[in-house]
Enzyme design. Structure first.
Site, PDB file in Angstrom:
ATOM      1  N   HIS A 294      11.544 -10.295   6.943  1.00 53.65           N
ATOM      2  CA  HIS A 294      11.067 -10.322   5.562  1.00 53.65           C
ATOM      3  C   HIS A 294      12.140 -10.922   4.655  1.00 53.65           C
ATOM      4  CE1 HIS A 294       9.562  -9.257   1.711  1.00 53.65           C
ATOM      5  NE2 HIS A 294       9.901  -7.978   1.668  1.00 53.65           N
TER       6      HIS A 294
ATOM      7  N   CYS B  88      10.133  -9.047  -3.901  1.00 51.16           N
ATOM      8  CA  CYS B  88       9.537  -9.343  -2.593  1.00 51.16           C
ATOM      9  C   CYS B  88       8.392 -10.348  -2.658  1.00 51.16           C
ATOM     10  CB  CYS B  88       9.035  -8.055  -1.950  1.00 51.16           C
ATOM     11  SG  CYS B  88      10.252  -6.734  -1.918  1.00 51.16           S
TER      12      CYS B  88
ATOM     13  N   CYS C  83       3.745  -5.518  -1.329  1.00 50.19           N
ATOM     14  CA  CYS C  83       4.351  -4.555  -2.238  1.00 50.19           C
ATOM     15  C   CYS C  83       5.615  -5.201  -2.805  1.00 50.19           C
ATOM     16  CB  CYS C  83       4.664  -3.245  -1.535  1.00 50.19           C
ATOM     17  SG  CYS C  83       5.879  -3.366  -0.191  1.00 50.19           S
TER      18      CYS C  83
END
Length: 429
Positions: free
Chosen positions: A381, A88, A411
């Site tokens: 995202h 991520c 995160c």
């Protein structure tokens, strides 16, 4: 160490995946944003010392996607380019890599950012099917092929959804959504609190577009005439009643994490131009912010959503800063529960003492200073791009509010956290 500055940046609108490949490949998105960004620079694309892109799932025609994009942008054969992957935070890793190279004097001008086309994630065959295909390729005679056909089983044809596998941690056996459920249980975060956070994310993003505060977004045009001027996952008409009606996705039927209070699966790209003082002087650039420092941290993969806390805390300590010294914050919204858990852990004395080794907790992060124009829940995202996106938008917010310091954090699947501290030069003078 040489100071490193952000001089410019752009991104595409983020396009929500809708159960089919989107209209753009990852490379197309990166080229679109990059071309618009480079056209307004006073230097030629070949002036870059390197191009660095974060991407988790480039397509089969996009091996080392950074190099593909750099060549398509006209950077030329002599400008090296490489792709980085930290789940991520891949886009943040690209920025951090550029930061380190400029700080060490290896580069002076870097194009860094992140890309992802999650709607183009691969659909795979199972190992059994791949093995069967291998046997078929080895068969030469009609008899051998007949025997191999007899070995075929209908179950072999069941596809493996690459995106779902990629969003599941193989060590702890939990999907990212399930880790959010773990945090919701640990910190007592209610379904109502998650839905309220999700609603606020959409409302803040809608207000930002309505007020003309999203000028880092470059309109996106498709060959068939369709175009997008804003993130198309934004739902201006959503309500608490609608969000409350959604069923849990990751822990049925008793969970609280739904599609409505989770980040959207999305396609998008974001770029930033990083420069040394020498490059700024040589090309007549205006530094918009200085990258002060970064930090990476590891933690339990089953509670990966708390990664921002583990990355932000050492970063602030290293610079002798507290919560009140940060003007604005961007914590990527992987899940509403995850952000709320970070806020709770940040001011929990037991957590800070036992997990972070601190003597006391931090002051609360003001909600009015966090993700002020929405985040992943409302705009999406795209995993490779979000790290670059939050830094770019944090820069926009600091300039708009004439503020000094900002902290961006994410995160990271697999149990990590990353954070980047930036400061406006004029505000810090």
């Amino acid at each position: 160490m040489n100071p490193v500055y952000i001089v410019d940046g752009l991104r595409t609108p983020f396009l929500k995946a809708r159960n089919a490949p989107g209209p753009f490949s990852a490379a197309d998105l990166a080229v679109h944003a990059g071309r618009a960004l480079l056209l307004r620079q006073p230097f030629a694309p070949a002036a870059f010392d390197e191009v660095i892109a974060g991407c988790v799932m480039p397509g089969p025609d996009e091996a080392n996607i950074a190099r593909v994009v750099a060549l398509r942008l006209g950077c030329g054969e002599r400008v090296p380019a490489f792709t980085v992957q930290r789940n991520c935070a891949s886009g943040l890793q690209a920025l951090d890599t550029g930061l380190r190279n400029i700080a060490l004097g290896r580069s002076e001008l870097v194009l860094a950012g992140g890309i992802e086309a999650m709607s183009h994630a691969p659909v795979l065959w199972s190992s059994a099917m791949v093995a069967w295909l291998g046997g078929w390729m080895r068969a030469r005679s009609p008899g051998q092929r007949a025997k191999q056909l007899a070995r075929m089983r209908p179950g072999y044809l069941k596809p493996v959804i690459g995106l779902l596998r990629g969003l599941t941690d193989p060590v702890v056996g939990l999907s990212m959504g399930q880790t959010a459920e773990v945090l919701a249980h640990r910190f007592g975060i209610s379904r109502e609190a998650m839905d309220e956070y999700a609603l606020a994310s959409h409302q803040r993003l809608g207000a930002a577009y309505d007020a003309g505060r999203m000028d880092e977004v470059e309109p996106l045009y498709a060959p068939d005439g369709h175009f997008w001027c804003e993130d198309d996952g934004l739902r201006r008409d959503t309500s608490l009643e609608q969000l409350a009606g959604l069923r849990p996705v990751f822990d049925r039927p008793f969970g609280s994490v739904t599609a409505g209070n989770s980040a959207q699966v999305t396609d998008g790209a974001a770029w930033l131009v990083l420069a040394s003082e020498a490059a700024i002087e040589r090309h007549g650039l205006t530094p918009r912010a200085r990258i002060v420092d970064s930090h990476w941290a590891g933690l339990d993969p089953g509670q990966m959503g708390l990664g921002p806390v583990h990355a932000m805390a050492p970063l602030l300590q290293r610079h002798e800063l507290g919560t009140t010294d940060i003007d604005y914050w961007e914590i990527n919204e992987a899940f509403a529960a995850q952000v709320l858990a970070c806020l709770a852990a940040w001011q929990d004395a037991d957590y800070c003492r036992e997990e972070l080794g601190l003597e006391s907790a931090f002051d609360p992060i003001p909600r009015e200073r966090l993700n002020v124009d929405g985040g992943g829940v409302s705009l999406g995202h795209p995993v490779g791009a979000s790290g670059a996106r939050i830094v770019l938008h944090l820069l926009q917010v600091l300039e708009r509010e004439q503020a000094r310091r900002g902290l961006a954090s994410l995160c990271i699947g697999g149990g990590q956290g990353g954070a980047l501290l930036i400061e406006r030069p004029e505000a810090g003078a």
